[in-house]
Design an enzyme around this catalytic site. Sequence first.
Site, PDB file in Angstrom:
ATOM      1  N   SER A 141       6.267  24.428  15.575  1.00 42.28           N
ATOM      2  CA  SER A 141       7.572  24.538  14.929  1.00 42.28           C
ATOM      3  C   SER A 141       8.211  23.158  14.876  1.00 42.28           C
ATOM      4  CB  SER A 141       8.465  25.492  15.730  1.00 42.28           C
ATOM      5  OG  SER A 141       9.810  25.416  15.325  1.00 42.28           O
ATOM      6  N   TYR A 154      13.388  28.302  23.286  1.00 44.02           N
ATOM      7  CA  TYR A 154      12.369  28.231  22.237  1.00 44.02           C
ATOM      8  C   TYR A 154      11.802  26.818  22.126  1.00 44.02           C
ATOM      9  CZ  TYR A 154      10.175  28.950  17.665  1.00 44.02           C
ATOM     10  OH  TYR A 154       9.269  29.032  16.636  1.00 44.02           O
TER      11      TYR A 154
END
Length: 238
Positions: A141, A154
């Site tokens: 990501s 995250y």
Amino acid sequence: MTNSKPRILITGATRGIGRATAFALQDFAHLVLVGRDEKALEALVAELPSAEYVLADLADSQKIIDGMREARESGALGTGSGGLDGVVLSAGVLAGDTVENTKPSDWEFALHMNVTAQAVLTAQILPELREARGTIVFVNSGSGFTSKPGNAVYSATKFALRALSDALREEERGNGVRVVSLHPGRVATDMQRELRAYEGGEYVESDYMTPETIGEAVRYALTAPPEANIDVLSIRPR
């Protein structure tokens, strides 16, 4: 890749980027789809010209180990017929809040799903990857590069996943296994809807890349000329 019809394993294949990747690869590869939802896997296999599935619950390390052992015994991993040409690790979760408001169990779950499960599964299939001199693509990501308020959990998992991919790349270089760390920006998926709801913002699909765009990027990483390794591939909405 070693075979005329390469064998590629995909996690998270029933949704989002994983599903788009399966369709991006369907015309030239035999696909091995890993997941815990048997009905969803059966439905996806029925849509693809050459595919099978392996049941494995990524939330449980022992079930990952057992699932990969059963896949080896069934021949799904290709042992004796060329091994695994590619692995796409697309499964993952969005988790956490501010550091103050995140429960220890949320940290543990996110770190397991986004890091530990990826490492455990990869370790189980390294023999087949070495046999085929295959390519591993970790779908990371943009949060693997930067962290923002409210995103510590995250981002921490994605930083750790990048560290895992960097170390594995050097560990396996001598074995001919390529390791790619793919970092998409925002993509129009269910996870993006969840994130926008958490952020209190509107979900506008046209603002984001499509899962199909990322699927094509995965295909590019898997099919790079054999003398090259794409260490890191970062893609952002235009």
